[in-house]
Design a protein around this motif. Structure first.
Motif, PDB file in Angstrom:
ATOM      1  N   SER A 101       0.834  -1.203   0.000  1.00 14.12           N
ATOM      2  CA  SER A 101       0.000   0.000   0.000  1.00 14.12           C
ATOM      3  C   SER A 101       0.870   1.255   0.000  1.00 14.12           C
ATOM      4  O   SER A 101       0.583   2.224  -0.721  1.00 14.12           O
ATOM      5  CB  SER A 101      -0.927  -0.003   1.217  1.00 14.12           C
ATOM      6  OG  SER A 101      -1.681   1.168   1.260  1.00 14.12           O
ATOM      7  N   ALA A 102       1.937   1.260   0.798  1.00 11.99           N
ATOM      8  CA  ALA A 102       2.845   2.409   0.839  1.00 11.99           C
ATOM      9  C   ALA A 102       3.533   2.614  -0.509  1.00 11.99           C
ATOM     10  O   ALA A 102       3.699   3.759  -0.961  1.00 11.99           O
ATOM     11  CB  ALA A 102       3.880   2.234   1.945  1.00 11.99           C
ATOM     12  N   ASP A 116       2.292   1.696  -3.425  1.00  8.53           N
ATOM     13  CA  ASP A 116       1.238   2.206  -4.313  1.00  8.53           C
ATOM     14  C   ASP A 116       1.014   3.698  -4.098  1.00  8.53           C
ATOM     15  O   ASP A 116       0.863   4.461  -5.060  1.00  8.53           O
ATOM     16  CB  ASP A 116      -0.077   1.447  -4.099  1.00  8.53           C
ATOM     17  CG  ASP A 116      -0.044   0.030  -4.635  1.00  8.53           C
ATOM     18  OD1 ASP A 116       0.847  -0.298  -5.444  1.00  8.53           O
ATOM     19  OD2 ASP A 116      -0.934  -0.754  -4.240  1.00  8.53           O
ATOM     20  N   ASP A 117       0.986   4.116  -2.830  1.00  8.34           N
ATOM     21  CA  ASP A 117       0.816   5.539  -2.515  1.00  8.34           C
ATOM     22  C   ASP A 117       1.973   6.358  -3.083  1.00  8.34           C
ATOM     23  O   ASP A 117       1.761   7.435  -3.645  1.00  8.34           O
ATOM     24  CB  ASP A 117       0.722   5.758  -1.011  1.00  8.34           C
ATOM     25  CG  ASP A 117      -0.550   5.202  -0.405  1.00  8.34           C
ATOM     26  OD1 ASP A 117      -1.499   4.883  -1.160  1.00  8.34           O
ATOM     27  OD2 ASP A 117      -0.595   5.071   0.835  1.00  8.34           O
ATOM     28  N   TRP A 118       3.190   5.840  -2.933  1.00 11.56           N
ATOM     29  CA  TRP A 118       4.358   6.536  -3.463  1.00 11.56           C
ATOM     30  C   TRP A 118       4.277   6.620  -4.985  1.00 11.56           C
ATOM     31  O   TRP A 118       4.533   7.672  -5.580  1.00 11.56           O
ATOM     32  CB  TRP A 118       5.647   5.832  -3.041  1.00 11.56           C
ATOM     33  CG  TRP A 118       6.855   6.522  -3.557  1.00 11.56           C
ATOM     34  CD1 TRP A 118       7.527   7.543  -2.972  1.00 11.56           C
ATOM     35  CD2 TRP A 118       7.523   6.274  -4.800  1.00 11.56           C
ATOM     36  NE1 TRP A 118       8.582   7.940  -3.762  1.00 11.56           N
ATOM     37  CE2 TRP A 118       8.604   7.176  -4.892  1.00 11.56           C
ATOM     38  CE3 TRP A 118       7.319   5.374  -5.842  1.00 11.56           C
ATOM     39  CZ2 TRP A 118       9.461   7.203  -5.984  1.00 11.56           C
ATOM     40  CZ3 TRP A 118       8.173   5.401  -6.935  1.00 11.56           C
ATOM     41  CH2 TRP A 118       9.237   6.305  -6.997  1.00 11.56           C
ATOM     42  N   ALA A 153       1.753   6.704  -6.854  1.00  7.73           N
ATOM     43  CA  ALA A 153       0.745   7.673  -7.281  1.00  7.73           C
ATOM     44  C   ALA A 153       1.250   9.114  -7.214  1.00  7.73           C
ATOM     45  O   ALA A 153       0.654  10.005  -7.821  1.00  7.73           O
ATOM     46  CB  ALA A 153      -0.520   7.516  -6.439  1.00  7.73           C
TER      47      ALA A 153
END
Length: 103
Positions: free
Chosen positions: A10-11, A13-15, A17
């Protein structure tokens, strides 16, 4: 351990984005979703290439702004891998499992 892996994914993926716009699927999506760092840099570099004229001060300032933003994102990713991925890889390695860098 699977919660740790899910948190790391998830981290990442956030990065990701922050750097690219994962919602872009067609050329029309530029209207619906904001361009992220990759497209902002590409736009600027395309303009440098097309004009043939010396780069204007504003464009050079924008390039420095984008480079600064990239350095921030790069540090975030290095921190994520150093503080989250590396310890998890060590735990997995002790258990005889794969590590995330080889996926």
């Amino acid at each position: 351990m699977s919660a740790s892996i899910e948190r790391i994914v998830s981290a990442i993926d956030d990065w990701e984005a922050l750097v690219i716009q994962p919602k872009h699927q067609t050329f029309e999506d530029d209207i619906n979703w904001p361009n992220m760092l990759d497209r902002q840099v590409r736009f600027l570099m395309d303009n440098f290439d097309r004009t043939g004229a010396p780069a204007q001060a504003g464009a050079l300032k924008r390039l420095k702004d984008l480079e600064s933003k990239w350095q921030q994102y790069k540090v975030q990713l290095e921190t994520l891998f150093g503080e989250e991925v590396k310890p998890l890889n060590e735990k997995l390695s002790k258990q005889g499992a794969f590590d995330l860098e080889r996926l």
